[in-house]
Design a protein around this motif. Sequence first.
Motif, mmCIF file in Angstrom:
data_model
loop_
_atom_site.group_PDB
_atom_site.id
_atom_site.type_symbol
_atom_site.label_atom_id
_atom_site.label_comp_id
_atom_site.label_asym_id
_atom_site.label_seq_id
_atom_site.Cartn_x
_atom_site.Cartn_y
_atom_site.Cartn_z
ATOM 1 N N GLY A 1 22.302 -9.574 40.403
ATOM 2 C CA GLY A 1 21.777 -8.277 40.819
ATOM 3 C C GLY A 1 21.007 -7.580 39.720
ATOM 4 O O GLY A 1 20.777 -8.133 38.639
ATOM 5 N N SER A 2 20.596 -6.351 40.020
ATOM 6 C CA SER A 2 19.785 -5.561 39.096
ATOM 7 C C SER A 2 20.410 -4.190 38.885
ATOM 8 O O SER A 2 21.136 -3.678 39.747
ATOM 9 N N LEU A 3 20.084 -3.623 37.747
ATOM 10 C CA LEU A 3 20.566 -2.288 37.413
ATOM 11 C C LEU A 3 19.593 -1.693 36.410
ATOM 12 O O LEU A 3 19.019 -2.422 35.590
ATOM 13 N N ARG A 4 19.394 -0.384 36.475
ATOM 14 C CA ARG A 4 18.566 0.298 35.487
ATOM 15 C C ARG A 4 19.384 1.387 34.816
ATOM 16 O O ARG A 4 19.943 2.254 35.486
ATOM 17 N N VAL A 5 19.443 1.318 33.501
ATOM 18 C CA VAL A 5 20.097 2.372 32.732
ATOM 19 C C VAL A 5 19.034 3.240 32.081
ATOM 20 O O VAL A 5 17.933 2.776 31.784
ATOM 21 N N SER A 6 19.377 4.494 31.891
ATOM 22 C CA SER A 6 18.438 5.467 31.342
ATOM 23 C C SER A 6 19.046 6.173 30.140
ATOM 24 O O SER A 6 20.270 6.242 30.006
ATOM 25 N N CYS A 7 18.174 6.712 29.319
ATOM 26 C CA CYS A 7 18.607 7.482 28.152
ATOM 27 C C CYS A 7 17.714 8.709 28.031
ATOM 28 O O CYS A 7 16.498 8.571 27.839
ATOM 29 N N ALA A 8 18.320 9.869 28.164
ATOM 30 C CA ALA A 8 17.584 11.121 28.023
ATOM 31 C C ALA A 8 17.668 11.576 26.578
ATOM 32 O O ALA A 8 18.770 11.765 26.046
ATOM 33 N N ALA A 9 16.518 11.728 25.962
ATOM 34 C CA ALA A 9 16.462 12.095 24.548
ATOM 35 C C ALA A 9 16.016 13.536 24.394
ATOM 36 O O ALA A 9 15.073 13.974 25.051
ATOM 37 N N LYS B 1 15.415 -11.968 27.225
ATOM 38 C CA LYS B 1 13.978 -12.143 27.462
ATOM 39 C C LYS B 1 13.728 -12.700 28.853
ATOM 40 O O LYS B 1 14.382 -13.653 29.286
ATOM 41 N N GLY B 2 12.770 -12.085 29.538
ATOM 42 C CA GLY B 2 12.445 -12.527 30.883
ATOM 43 C C GLY B 2 13.309 -11.914 31.967
ATOM 44 O O GLY B 2 12.995 -12.032 33.152
ATOM 45 N N ARG B 3 14.403 -11.269 31.572
ATOM 46 C CA ARG B 3 15.295 -10.630 32.559
ATOM 47 C C ARG B 3 15.324 -9.110 32.417
ATOM 48 O O ARG B 3 15.427 -8.401 33.414
ATOM 49 N N PHE B 4 15.241 -8.620 31.198
ATOM 50 C CA PHE B 4 15.314 -7.184 30.929
ATOM 51 C C PHE B 4 13.942 -6.664 30.523
ATOM 52 O O PHE B 4 13.170 -7.371 29.860
ATOM 53 N N TYR C 1 14.253 3.680 29.323
ATOM 54 C CA TYR C 1 14.843 2.905 30.412
ATOM 55 C C TYR C 1 15.091 1.465 29.976
ATOM 56 O O TYR C 1 14.403 0.932 29.114
ATOM 57 N N LEU C 2 16.051 0.861 30.633
ATOM 58 C CA LEU C 2 16.256 -0.579 30.509
ATOM 59 C C LEU C 2 16.485 -1.119 31.916
ATOM 60 O O LEU C 2 17.529 -0.850 32.529
ATOM 61 N N GLN C 3 15.491 -1.818 32.419
ATOM 62 C CA GLN C 3 15.609 -2.465 33.722
ATOM 63 C C GLN C 3 16.213 -3.843 33.520
ATOM 64 O O GLN C 3 15.656 -4.662 32.779
ATOM 65 N N MET C 4 17.333 -4.081 34.156
ATOM 66 C CA MET C 4 18.053 -5.336 33.964
ATOM 67 C C MET C 4 18.085 -6.101 35.285
ATOM 68 O O MET C 4 18.636 -5.617 36.275
ATOM 69 N N ASN C 5 17.481 -7.270 35.292
ATOM 70 C CA ASN C 5 17.445 -8.127 36.472
ATOM 71 C C ASN C 5 18.198 -9.422 36.200
ATOM 72 O O ASN C 5 18.459 -9.768 35.055
ATOM 73 N N SER C 6 18.511 -10.123 37.263
ATOM 74 C CA SER C 6 19.219 -11.413 37.146
ATOM 75 C C SER C 6 20.427 -11.288 36.221
ATOM 76 O O SER C 6 20.639 -12.102 35.319
ATOM 77 N N LEU C 7 21.218 -10.275 36.465
ATOM 78 C CA LEU C 7 22.353 -10.002 35.590
ATOM 79 C C LEU C 7 23.396 -11.098 35.649
ATOM 80 O O LEU C 7 23.616 -11.719 36.693
ATOM 81 N N LYS C 8 24.021 -11.313 34.500
ATOM 82 C CA LYS C 8 25.050 -12.334 34.360
ATOM 83 C C LYS C 8 26.362 -11.671 33.916
ATOM 84 O O LYS C 8 26.320 -10.608 33.280
#
Length: 123
Positions: free
Chosen positions: A16-24, A64-67, A81-88
């Motif tokens: 699956g995928s998930l996106r984490v965010s950081c407000a600075a 590399k290639g997933r995030f 942001y960090l978009q994370m795909n193909s999570l393991k």
Amino acid sequence: QVQLVESGGGLVQAGGSLRVSCAASGPMFSFYAMGWFRQAPGKEREFVAACTRGGDSNYADSVKGRFTISRDSANAKITLYLQMNSLKPEDTAVYFCAAKPYTGVLSSAYNFWGRGTQVTVSS
């Protein structure tokens, strides 16, 4: 005063995928380079990805290639942001946002840190 606040962590199934965010917030010069690190239980904190205001980026080989790291600077606010795909399952960790007012080696030597957000990948 510099503050980094992460959000968006959670539980996701493998693949699956998930996106984490950081407000600075704080002086804008503090955020020339920003990055994501993670720490799994019983392991040391490790570099994940980083980018600079000038457009340079760097990724750990394991992601590399997933995030994908990105930053948005609008209305004098910065969000990382960090978009994370193909999570393991091995991506399970607390993810930390970090910042520094200079470039140098993107995988280390950050001055400012957030408190982290938990990402859990189930198998």
